[in-house]
Design a protein around this motif. Sequence first.
Motif, short mmCIF file in Angstrom:
data_model
loop_
_atom_site.label_atom_id
_atom_site.label_comp_id
_atom_site.label_asym_id
_atom_site.label_seq_id
_atom_site.Cartn_x
_atom_site.Cartn_y
_atom_site.Cartn_z
N SER A 103 0.83 -1.21 0.00
CA SER A 103 0.00 0.00 0.00
C SER A 103 0.86 1.26 0.00
CB SER A 103 -0.91 0.01 1.23
OG SER A 103 -1.57 1.26 1.35
N SER A 104 0.41 2.27 -0.74
CA SER A 104 1.07 3.58 -0.73
C SER A 104 0.38 4.55 0.21
CB SER A 104 1.07 4.16 -2.16
OG SER A 104 -0.27 4.33 -2.63
N SER A 105 -0.62 4.08 0.94
CA SER A 105 -1.35 4.94 1.86
C SER A 105 -0.45 5.43 2.99
CB SER A 105 -2.54 4.18 2.47
OG SER A 105 -3.14 4.92 3.51
N THR A 106 -0.74 6.63 3.47
CA THR A 106 -0.01 7.18 4.63
C THR A 106 -0.76 6.93 5.93
OG1 THR A 106 -1.04 9.33 4.21
CG2 THR A 106 1.15 8.96 3.28
N ALA A 107 -1.86 6.17 5.88
CA ALA A 107 -2.64 5.89 7.08
C ALA A 107 -1.88 4.99 8.04
CB ALA A 107 -3.97 5.24 6.70
N CYS A 108 -2.08 5.21 9.32
CA CYS A 108 -1.52 4.34 10.35
C CYS A 108 -2.40 4.47 11.59
CB CYS A 108 -0.07 4.70 10.68
SG CYS A 108 0.17 6.38 11.29
N ILE A 109 -2.36 3.48 12.46
CA ILE A 109 -3.13 3.48 13.70
C ILE A 109 -2.17 3.40 14.88
CG2 ILE A 109 -4.79 2.22 15.11
CD1 ILE A 109 -6.14 1.27 12.56
N VAL A 110 -2.31 4.33 15.81
CA VAL A 110 -1.53 4.31 17.05
C VAL A 110 -2.52 4.27 18.21
CG1 VAL A 110 0.29 5.38 18.41
CG2 VAL A 110 0.27 5.68 15.92
N PRO A 111 -2.45 3.27 19.09
CA PRO A 111 -3.46 3.13 20.14
C PRO A 111 -3.31 4.17 21.24
CG PRO A 111 -1.78 1.45 20.38
CD PRO A 111 -1.48 2.16 19.09
N VAL A 112 -4.45 4.70 21.69
CA VAL A 112 -4.48 5.67 22.79
C VAL A 112 -4.84 5.00 24.11
CG1 VAL A 112 -5.64 7.76 23.66
CG2 VAL A 112 -5.08 7.57 21.24
N ASP A 113 -5.64 3.96 24.06
CA ASP A 113 -6.00 3.25 25.29
C ASP A 113 -4.74 2.96 26.11
OD1 ASP A 113 -8.36 1.43 26.55
OD2 ASP A 113 -6.42 0.40 26.71
N SER A 114 -4.79 3.18 27.42
CA SER A 114 -3.57 3.12 28.23
C SER A 114 -2.88 1.77 28.15
CB SER A 114 -3.89 3.48 29.69
OG SER A 114 -4.80 2.55 30.25
N GLU A 115 -3.66 0.68 28.17
CA GLU A 115 -3.04 -0.65 28.11
C GLU A 115 -2.41 -0.92 26.75
OE1 GLU A 115 -5.85 -0.53 31.43
OE2 GLU A 115 -6.05 -0.02 29.31
N HIS A 116 -3.13 -0.62 25.69
CA HIS A 116 -2.59 -0.90 24.35
C HIS A 116 -1.43 0.02 24.01
CE1 HIS A 116 -6.85 -2.39 23.97
NE2 HIS A 116 -6.14 -3.46 23.66
N ASN A 117 -1.49 1.25 24.47
CA ASN A 117 -0.39 2.17 24.19
C ASN A 117 0.88 1.73 24.92
OD1 ASN A 117 1.19 4.84 25.11
ND2 ASN A 117 0.25 5.19 23.11
N SER A 118 0.75 1.35 26.18
CA SER A 118 1.93 0.89 26.92
C SER A 118 2.45 -0.41 26.33
CB SER A 118 1.58 0.72 28.40
OG SER A 118 0.66 -0.34 28.59
N LEU A 119 1.53 -1.26 25.89
CA LEU A 119 1.94 -2.52 25.27
C LEU A 119 2.72 -2.28 23.97
CD1 LEU A 119 1.75 -5.57 25.43
CD2 LEU A 119 -0.49 -5.43 24.32
N PHE A 120 2.24 -1.34 23.18
CA PHE A 120 2.95 -0.99 21.95
C PHE A 120 4.36 -0.51 22.27
CE2 PHE A 120 3.64 2.58 18.75
CZ PHE A 120 4.28 1.75 17.84
N GLN A 121 4.50 0.31 23.31
CA GLN A 121 5.83 0.80 23.67
C GLN A 121 6.74 -0.33 24.14
OE1 GLN A 121 6.17 4.69 25.68
NE2 GLN A 121 3.95 4.77 25.69
N LEU A 122 6.17 -1.33 24.81
CA LEU A 122 6.96 -2.50 25.20
C LEU A 122 7.38 -3.33 23.98
CD1 LEU A 122 5.07 -3.91 28.32
CD2 LEU A 122 7.38 -2.99 28.30
N LEU A 123 6.43 -3.56 23.09
CA LEU A 123 6.69 -4.44 21.95
C LEU A 123 7.61 -3.81 20.92
CD1 LEU A 123 3.11 -5.88 21.41
CD2 LEU A 123 5.11 -7.14 22.24
N GLU A 124 7.56 -2.47 20.81
CA GLU A 124 8.32 -1.81 19.76
C GLU A 124 9.81 -2.05 19.89
OE1 GLU A 124 8.10 2.41 17.37
OE2 GLU A 124 7.96 2.45 19.55
#
Length: 407
Positions: free
Chosen positions: A157-178
């Motif tokens: 895809s050439s789309s510039t769309a992306c999803i970043v979670p705001v929910d506290s659990e998912h956001n912290s999880l993303f920071q751990l997984l990244e």
Amino acid sequence: MDFSLIRRDQAQPTQSLCLLGASGSVGGTTIRYLKRVPGIRLESVSVHSSLEKLQQLLQEFRPELACISHEDAFDYGIDDLKSQFPAVRFFRGADGLVEMVQESRADTVLTAVVGACGIRATVAGIESGKKIALANKETLVTAGPAIQAHQAFAKNSSSTACIVPVDSEHNSLFQLLEGQNLDHVHRIVLTASGGPFRDWTAEQIQKARREEVLNHPTWTMGPKITVDSAGMINKGLELIEARFLFSCEPEQLDVRIHRNSIVHSMIQLKDGSFHLSCSQPDMIFPVAHTLHYPESVPRAHPEMSFPEAWPALSFEMVDERFPGFMLCRKAMAAGGTAPAILNAANEVAVDAFLKDRISFSQIPETIDRALQSMPIQQTTELEELIAADEKTRSDLLQKLGALSAKK
């Protein structure tokens, strides 16, 4: 496990924001943060029915676009708003919410509206190539298969769309997984405060009164989310959301009750070790991270304390006292339209409970009946998922109406 929805290579720091749901708890936190960072402009904004709140935001931030998603509230207040703010373009109802997102020039859409009404607005943001700061659970709970299959998230895809979670659990999880090699991750664990009934027996929970259900021990949230938290249904919905955000299998996802709400998520690596993400229970942390991502938040939040000030950390299993949570796991395993049916039934049941039409214990009973009576279809078509949502609502509202008539 992957970041196919997050698309880190497409993310850019937010410069202009379209905020959906400014009058709710996450929306209020976002406004609090915007007052600290003059570099992010509020370009467009929505409220559900709070005309006073919208008037304040229009006066302070001067956005170009504004939406009132409650049609009666729009009709009541629009003439006065137009006379006060002639430069602002106003939009009406759920369709107006979608139209505003489509016409917004903001680079980021923060979807903090509650309920399935946020799905089409979020999809409109995706199709406009915007960064989606996602605080609306229902987008992925109801429409997760369609979002995953959307062409914007295809590998080529050439789309510039992306999803970043705001929910506290998912956001912290993303920071751990990244920062991890995802092949090394064995399990994802979300934490839950346990709500007001974490020390109650099943018999006591069955008889819980409205004011007891709404008395959350940690977080200040809207009534719908507070009811979900009391029955642990919110955590079940978050598991479903995490499955789509991080492309997990159901058996890789787990929950622990953590009364202090300091640890928001954990990951367990294949060697057995755990990594934890911690912060004070304040949504300012995930909101700021999401807006600045992929850059770091420029300064420390004054809301943070050092570890020596934290209470002792403890964790507990979720048990059968919370049947709504177990139903969420069942729907997640079934896949297809099952989570959409579950979510729609929950929204109808919670609304009925808040209007004193059913008891708290009847919320999971209503969900269970819906899951048993509605056919579950395996699909990635958005319209089919939304149709399952709408059919579930229609059937339940009819049954609840018949029940009220008998009384």
